[in-house]
Design a protein around this motif. Structure first.
Motif, PDB file in Angstrom:
ATOM      1  N   GLN A 123       7.144  11.881   9.560  1.00 39.62           N
ATOM      2  CA  GLN A 123       7.146  11.380  10.939  1.00 39.62           C
ATOM      3  C   GLN A 123       5.727  11.023  11.384  1.00 39.62           C
ATOM      4  N   GLY A 124       4.770  11.863  11.051  1.00 41.66           N
ATOM      5  CA  GLY A 124       3.375  11.589  11.406  1.00 41.66           C
ATOM      6  C   GLY A 124       2.875  10.306  10.741  1.00 41.66           C
ATOM      7  N   MET A 125       3.248  10.122   9.469  1.00 43.20           N
ATOM      8  CA  MET A 125       2.834   8.886   8.772  1.00 43.20           C
ATOM      9  C   MET A 125       3.507   7.661   9.395  1.00 43.20           C
ATOM     10  N   LEU A 126       4.767   7.819   9.818  1.00 42.81           N
ATOM     11  CA  LEU A 126       5.464   6.702  10.492  1.00 42.81           C
ATOM     12  C   LEU A 126       4.726   6.306  11.768  1.00 42.81           C
ATOM     13  N   GLU A 127       4.260   7.313  12.505  1.00 44.10           N
ATOM     14  CA  GLU A 127       3.545   7.019  13.757  1.00 44.10           C
ATOM     15  C   GLU A 127       2.251   6.267  13.490  1.00 44.10           C
ATOM     16  N   ILE A 128       1.569   6.667  12.421  1.00 40.89           N
ATOM     17  CA  ILE A 128       0.314   5.986  12.076  1.00 40.89           C
ATOM     18  C   ILE A 128       0.584   4.535  11.664  1.00 40.89           C
ATOM     19  N   ALA A 129       1.627   4.346  10.845  1.00 38.75           N
ATOM     20  CA  ALA A 129       1.967   2.974  10.413  1.00 38.75           C
ATOM     21  C   ALA A 129       2.330   2.113  11.622  1.00 38.75           C
ATOM     22  N   LYS A 130       3.075   2.710  12.544  1.00 38.14           N
ATOM     23  CA  LYS A 130       3.482   1.966  13.737  1.00 38.14           C
ATOM     24  C   LYS A 130       2.267   1.571  14.567  1.00 38.14           C
ATOM     25  N   GLN A 186       2.706  26.906   9.604  1.00 38.56           N
ATOM     26  CA  GLN A 186       3.022  27.196  11.006  1.00 38.56           C
ATOM     27  C   GLN A 186       1.840  26.908  11.923  1.00 38.56           C
ATOM     28  N   GLU A 187       1.269  25.728  11.747  1.00 36.44           N
ATOM     29  CA  GLU A 187       0.194  25.274  12.632  1.00 36.44           C
ATOM     30  C   GLU A 187       0.263  23.751  12.739  1.00 36.44           C
ATOM     31  N   THR A 188      -0.326  23.233  13.820  1.00 36.80           N
ATOM     32  CA  THR A 188      -0.337  21.781  14.002  1.00 36.80           C
ATOM     33  C   THR A 188      -1.681  21.221  13.584  1.00 36.80           C
ATOM     34  N   ASN A 189      -1.628  20.197  12.766  1.00 39.48           N
ATOM     35  CA  ASN A 189      -2.841  19.496  12.345  1.00 39.48           C
ATOM     36  C   ASN A 189      -2.796  18.062  12.851  1.00 39.48           C
ATOM     37  N   HIS A 190      -3.977  17.506  13.067  1.00 41.60           N
ATOM     38  CA  HIS A 190      -4.043  16.052  13.180  1.00 41.60           C
ATOM     39  C   HIS A 190      -4.032  15.482  11.774  1.00 41.60           C
ATOM     40  N   ILE A 191      -3.361  14.372  11.582  1.00 41.32           N
ATOM     41  CA  ILE A 191      -3.614  13.609  10.360  1.00 41.32           C
ATOM     42  C   ILE A 191      -4.243  12.288  10.792  1.00 41.32           C
ATOM     43  N   ILE A 192      -5.227  11.876  10.055  1.00 37.91           N
ATOM     44  CA  ILE A 192      -5.957  10.671  10.474  1.00 37.91           C
ATOM     45  C   ILE A 192      -6.128   9.700   9.304  1.00 37.91           C
ATOM     46  N   VAL A 193      -6.077   8.427   9.648  1.00 39.69           N
ATOM     47  CA  VAL A 193      -6.346   7.370   8.666  1.00 39.69           C
ATOM     48  C   VAL A 193      -7.338   6.401   9.301  1.00 39.69           C
ATOM     49  N   ASP A 194      -8.374   6.110   8.585  1.00 42.21           N
ATOM     50  CA  ASP A 194      -9.356   5.126   9.038  1.00 42.21           C
ATOM     51  C   ASP A 194      -8.667   3.760   9.193  1.00 42.21           C
ATOM     52  N   LYS A 195      -8.926   3.111  10.302  1.00 42.72           N
ATOM     53  CA  LYS A 195      -8.257   1.829  10.588  1.00 42.72           C
ATOM     54  C   LYS A 195      -8.522   0.753   9.531  1.00 42.72           C
ATOM     55  N   ARG A 225       0.843  -1.188   0.000  1.00 38.58           N
ATOM     56  CA  ARG A 225       0.000   0.000   0.000  1.00 38.58           C
ATOM     57  C   ARG A 225       0.885   1.247   0.000  1.00 38.58           C
ATOM     58  N   VAL A 226       0.380   2.287  -0.648  1.00 35.75           N
ATOM     59  CA  VAL A 226       1.067   3.582  -0.639  1.00 35.75           C
ATOM     60  C   VAL A 226       0.280   4.516   0.271  1.00 35.75           C
ATOM     61  N   LEU A 227       1.012   5.228   1.138  1.00 33.74           N
ATOM     62  CA  LEU A 227       0.377   6.160   2.072  1.00 33.74           C
ATOM     63  C   LEU A 227       0.955   7.552   1.862  1.00 33.74           C
ATOM     64  N   THR A 228       0.069   8.555   1.807  1.00 37.92           N
ATOM     65  CA  THR A 228       0.506   9.939   1.692  1.00 37.92           C
ATOM     66  C   THR A 228      -0.387  10.800   2.584  1.00 37.92           C
ATOM     67  N   VAL A 229      -0.186  12.124   2.502  1.00 37.00           N
ATOM     68  CA  VAL A 229      -1.014  13.074   3.248  1.00 37.00           C
ATOM     69  C   VAL A 229      -1.682  14.002   2.240  1.00 37.00           C
ATOM     70  N   GLU A 230      -2.963  14.320   2.479  1.00 37.40           N
ATOM     71  CA  GLU A 230      -3.628  15.253   1.566  1.00 37.40           C
ATOM     72  C   GLU A 230      -3.017  16.647   1.709  1.00 37.40           C
ATOM     73  N   SER A 231      -3.085  17.493   0.720  1.00 39.92           N
ATOM     74  CA  SER A 231      -3.594  17.175  -0.599  1.00 39.92           C
ATOM     75  C   SER A 231      -2.468  17.015  -1.618  1.00 39.92           C
ATOM     76  N   TYR A 259      -6.578   5.989  13.154  1.00 39.60           N
ATOM     77  CA  TYR A 259      -5.245   6.247  13.687  1.00 39.60           C
ATOM     78  C   TYR A 259      -4.996   7.747  13.534  1.00 39.60           C
ATOM     79  N   VAL A 260      -4.350   8.362  14.526  1.00 45.11           N
ATOM     80  CA  VAL A 260      -4.154   9.817  14.529  1.00 45.11           C
ATOM     81  C   VAL A 260      -2.710  10.155  14.880  1.00 45.11           C
ATOM     82  N   ALA A 261      -2.155  11.161  14.220  1.00 46.22           N
ATOM     83  CA  ALA A 261      -0.844  11.698  14.615  1.00 46.22           C
ATOM     84  C   ALA A 261      -0.900  13.213  14.475  1.00 46.22           C
ATOM     85  N   ASP A 262      -0.046  13.885  15.225  1.00 48.48           N
ATOM     86  CA  ASP A 262       0.055  15.352  15.123  1.00 48.48           C
ATOM     87  C   ASP A 262       1.172  15.705  14.158  1.00 48.48           C
TER      88      ASP A 262
END
Ligand code: 5GP
Length: 191
Positions: A134-141, A102-111, A53-59, A92-95
Motif C-alpha cells: 500500500q505504501g509503494m502504491l501511494e508513492i507510485a501514485k 509493530q512500528e510505523t516507518n516512513h518509506i521514501i523514494v527520491d523523485k 521499473r521494479v520498486l521494492t522496500v529495503e531490505s 516521495y514519502v508514505a507511512d
C-alpha cells in the motif's frame, strides 16, 4: 512455485500462529540461485506488461527485486525506511505500519528514481496485511506512475493483504501461498 515451497518446508521456521522465519535463504542469508529462479518467474508472469521499473522496500525485497529487474532488463529502485526524517521536496514519502516490528516507518523514494507515466512492478518478500505494498502504491501514485501489479514471494492468505489490494484492482502474483501454520507446520493454499 515448487522449488520455493520445498525450501520453505525444509528451512522455514514457524513462530507462533502468524510468522514465518526464512532467514537462511531470504531475510538474512540469501540464496542467489533461488533468488534468480524467483526473478525469472516474476519476469515470466509479468512479461506482457511493458514494465519500466521494479520498486521494492529495503531490505528484504531487494534480493528478489534485483533478479526480477535483471530478468526484465529494467532498473530496480528500493524505497528506504526512515523512522523520522526532515521531509524535503526531493522525495516521495508514505507511512507503513510494520506487522512484524509493530512500528510505523516512513518509506521514501527520491523523485529522480520514479517518473510520471512509467509502468511499475512492485516486489516484496511477504504479503501479510498489505501495508508495505500500500505504501509503494501511494508513492507510485504521487509520482503519477502506473502500477501493473505486485509480485510477492510468500503470501499468507489468512491475513488481510490480498483483499486490501484486490479491492483496489491490483494484480497480485505470489510464488508461495500459505493458508495456515498448524503445530509449527506450514500448510500451503491450493494452487
Ligand atoms: P504487510 O505490509 O503486508 O503487512 O507485511 C509485509 C512486510 O512485513 C514484509 O515486507 C515483511 O518484511 C514483513 N512480514 C510480514 N509477515 C512476515 C513473516 O511471516 N515473516 C517475515 N520474515 N516477515 C514478514
Amino acid at each position: 512455485m515448487k522449488l520455493l515451497e520445498e525450501r520453505i518446508e525444509q528451512d522455514g521456521r514457524v513462530i507462533g500462529t502468524e510468522l514465518l522465519k526464512v532467514d537462511n535463504f531470504l531475510n538474512h542469508q540469501v540464496d542467489p540461485a533461488l533468488m534468480e529462479a524467483m526473478g525469472q518467474e516474476f519476469a515470466r508472469l509479468f512479461k506482457d506488461e511493458k514494465i519500466d521499473r521494479v520498486l521494492t522496500v529495503e531490505s528484504s525485497g531487494i534480493a528478489p527485486a534485483v533478479f526480477t529487474a535483471l530478468a526484465l532488463n529494467v532498473p530496480m529502485v528500493f524505497a528506504r525506511k526512515k523512522q523520522s526524517l526532515t521531509l524535503t521536496d526531493d522525495n516521495y514519502v508514505a507511512d507503513v505500519y510494520s506487522f512484524t516490528k509493530q512500528e510505523t516507518n516512513h518509506i521514501i523514494v527520491d523523485k529522480r528514481f520514479i517518473q510520471a507515466g512509467e509502468r511499475i512492478l512492485l516486489i516484496d518478500d511477504f504479503l501479510a496485511n498489505g501495508q508495505a505494498v500500500q505504501g509503494m502504491l501511494e508513492i507510485a501514485k504521487a509520482a503519477q506512475a502506473e502500477v501493473v501489479g505486485a509480485g510477492i514471494v510468500i503470501e499468507k492468505t489468512f491475513q488481510k493483504g490480498r483483499a486490501l489490494l484486490n479491492e483496489q484492482g491490483l494484480r497480485v502474483e505470489s510464488l508461495a501461498r500459505i493458508k495456515a501454520f498448524e503445530n509449527g507446520k506450514v500448510i500451503f493454499a491450493e494452487a
